[in-house]
Design a protein around this motif. Sequence first.
Motif, PDB file in Angstrom:
ATOM      1  N   VAL A  39       0.813  -1.218   0.000  1.00  0.00           N
ATOM      2  CA  VAL A  39       0.000   0.000   0.000  1.00  0.00           C
ATOM      3  C   VAL A  39       0.845   1.267   0.000  1.00  0.00           C
ATOM      4  O   VAL A  39       1.923   1.320   0.596  1.00  0.00           O
ATOM      5  N   GLN A  40       0.312   2.270  -0.695  1.00  0.00           N
ATOM      6  CA  GLN A  40       0.886   3.610  -0.741  1.00  0.00           C
ATOM      7  C   GLN A  40      -0.273   4.606  -0.696  1.00  0.00           C
ATOM      8  O   GLN A  40      -1.432   4.208  -0.637  1.00  0.00           O
ATOM      9  N   LEU A  41       0.048   5.898  -0.762  1.00  0.00           N
ATOM     10  CA  LEU A  41      -1.001   6.917  -0.774  1.00  0.00           C
ATOM     11  C   LEU A  41      -1.048   7.630  -2.113  1.00  0.00           C
ATOM     12  O   LEU A  41      -0.011   7.946  -2.703  1.00  0.00           O
ATOM     13  N   SER A  42      -2.273   7.894  -2.560  1.00  0.00           N
ATOM     14  CA  SER A  42      -2.477   8.692  -3.774  1.00  0.00           C
ATOM     15  C   SER A  42      -2.295  10.173  -3.436  1.00  0.00           C
ATOM     16  O   SER A  42      -2.154  10.555  -2.268  1.00  0.00           O
ATOM     17  N   LYS A  43      -2.337  10.998  -4.465  1.00  0.00           N
ATOM     18  CA  LYS A  43      -2.188  12.446  -4.283  1.00  0.00           C
ATOM     19  C   LYS A  43      -3.249  13.020  -3.331  1.00  0.00           C
ATOM     20  O   LYS A  43      -2.983  13.939  -2.558  1.00  0.00           O
ATOM     21  N   ASP A  44      -4.454  12.444  -3.404  1.00  0.00           N
ATOM     22  CA  ASP A  44      -5.531  12.920  -2.531  1.00  0.00           C
ATOM     23  C   ASP A  44      -5.647  12.110  -1.236  1.00  0.00           C
ATOM     24  O   ASP A  44      -6.681  12.126  -0.561  1.00  0.00           O
ATOM     25  N   GLY A  45      -4.557  11.407  -0.883  1.00  0.00           N
ATOM     26  CA  GLY A  45      -4.481  10.774   0.431  1.00  0.00           C
ATOM     27  C   GLY A  45      -5.244   9.483   0.605  1.00  0.00           C
ATOM     28  O   GLY A  45      -5.509   9.055   1.723  1.00  0.00           O
ATOM     29  N   GLU A  46      -5.597   8.817  -0.511  1.00  0.00           N
ATOM     30  CA  GLU A  46      -6.291   7.530  -0.418  1.00  0.00           C
ATOM     31  C   GLU A  46      -5.265   6.390  -0.393  1.00  0.00           C
ATOM     32  O   GLU A  46      -4.229   6.460  -1.066  1.00  0.00           O
ATOM     33  N   VAL A  47      -5.583   5.337   0.372  1.00  0.00           N
ATOM     34  CA  VAL A  47      -4.684   4.175   0.442  1.00  0.00           C
ATOM     35  C   VAL A  47      -4.916   3.313  -0.792  1.00  0.00           C
ATOM     36  O   VAL A  47      -6.021   2.805  -1.006  1.00  0.00           O
ATOM     37  N   VAL A  48      -3.876   3.161  -1.619  1.00  0.00           N
ATOM     38  CA  VAL A  48      -3.992   2.397  -2.861  1.00  0.00           C
ATOM     39  C   VAL A  48      -3.051   1.197  -2.838  1.00  0.00           C
ATOM     40  O   VAL A  48      -2.010   1.228  -2.183  1.00  0.00           O
ATOM     41  N   VAL A  49      -3.442   0.159  -3.564  1.00  0.00           N
ATOM     42  CA  VAL A  49      -2.703  -1.101  -3.546  1.00  0.00           C
ATOM     43  C   VAL A  49      -1.829  -1.186  -4.800  1.00  0.00           C
ATOM     44  O   VAL A  49      -2.322  -1.419  -5.906  1.00  0.00           O
ATOM     45  N   ILE A  50      -0.528  -0.968  -4.615  1.00  0.00           N
ATOM     46  CA  ILE A  50       0.437  -1.045  -5.719  1.00  0.00           C
ATOM     47  C   ILE A  50       1.826  -1.201  -5.109  1.00  0.00           C
ATOM     48  O   ILE A  50       2.084  -0.670  -4.016  1.00  0.00           O
ATOM     49  N   HIS A  51       2.702  -1.917  -5.786  1.00  0.00           N
ATOM     50  CA  HIS A  51       4.019  -2.202  -5.215  1.00  0.00           C
ATOM     51  C   HIS A  51       5.035  -1.095  -5.452  1.00  0.00           C
ATOM     52  O   HIS A  51       5.660  -0.591  -4.525  1.00  0.00           O
ATOM     53  N   ASP A  52       5.248  -0.722  -6.707  1.00  0.00           N
ATOM     54  CA  ASP A  52       6.301   0.248  -7.014  1.00  0.00           C
ATOM     55  C   ASP A  52       5.844   1.665  -6.688  1.00  0.00           C
ATOM     56  O   ASP A  52       4.655   1.980  -6.776  1.00  0.00           O
ATOM     57  N   GLU A  53       6.811   2.518  -6.402  1.00  0.00           N
ATOM     58  CA  GLU A  53       6.503   3.937  -6.192  1.00  0.00           C
ATOM     59  C   GLU A  53       6.092   4.602  -7.503  1.00  0.00           C
ATOM     60  O   GLU A  53       5.427   5.636  -7.501  1.00  0.00           O
ATOM     61  N   THR A  54       6.524   3.996  -8.622  1.00  0.00           N
ATOM     62  CA  THR A  54       6.155   4.522  -9.940  1.00  0.00           C
ATOM     63  C   THR A  54       5.130   3.604 -10.600  1.00  0.00           C
ATOM     64  O   THR A  54       5.001   2.427 -10.246  1.00  0.00           O
ATOM     65  N   LEU A  55       4.441   4.144 -11.581  1.00  0.00           N
ATOM     66  CA  LEU A  55       3.392   3.411 -12.293  1.00  0.00           C
ATOM     67  C   LEU A  55       3.938   2.619 -13.476  1.00  0.00           C
ATOM     68  O   LEU A  55       3.260   1.746 -14.011  1.00  0.00           O
ATOM     69  N   ASP A  56       5.174   2.909 -13.873  1.00  0.00           N
ATOM     70  CA  ASP A  56       5.700   2.487 -15.172  1.00  0.00           C
ATOM     71  C   ASP A  56       5.728   0.977 -15.401  1.00  0.00           C
ATOM     72  O   ASP A  56       5.436   0.516 -16.500  1.00  0.00           O
TER      73      ASP A  56
END
Length: 245
Positions: A39-56
């Motif tokens: 988990v990480q945070l989106s720009k608007d502070g939502e908890v999102v499920v993704i591994h890398d810090e980048t989307l690429d």
Amino acid sequence: MAFTQIFAHRGSAGTHPENTMSSFKEAEKAGADGIELDVQLSKDGEVVVIHDETLDRTTNGKGFVKDFTLEELKKLDASYKFNTFFKKPRIPSFREVCEWLKTNELLCNVELKNGVFPYPQLEEKVIALVREFGLENRIIISSFNHYSIVYCFQLAPEIEIAPLYSEGLFMPWIYAQSIRGKAIHPNQRAAPDEIVVSSMENGIAVRPYTVNKKEDMIRLFNIGCSAIITDYPKKALELRKQTNE
């Protein structure tokens, strides 16, 4: 022989796009005991499920996760290297995953990805969702950022914490006890038999990652390791059945 639990790493990441609902649902279908996600945070502070810090790597987007809102992230195709003939998988929010976890009995290891960017309030937000959905007994919070999991324990002592680490650690069960962890999550290369056995004898569960090779699975099943974290839950379940027969 002790029963080794099987956690599906980013879901069934060996066969489905990692950290997507299709990957988690495949793990459930295979019969896994739990899933692991990041988990990480989106720009608007939502908890999102993704591994890398980048989307690429895992999506058709480019740039940092933290620079996009949840709505913007939801528009991306998260099918990664898999050709999906049906609906394109999306980046899930942690809220979506919690809603789904209420429909089953799976355990869930939540890895906080806050080593590169110290996301403000990530710990508080994850814990709030876990409590909102009444999942305290089924969640394990792990991170390579051990300050973060200690903070989680201070906020929510009822939720299990487990330090992640990739190099050999001397008497890791003592370290885990010192930070109030109930388990360790070592890289499998840092989990030789004697460390696994000694940790478990001292009341600390061991869940090595990422165990994908047949010989490594069999070794850990044979010593009754607490759990393994694998990209191939179906394969692991078949091997566990054979080993325990």
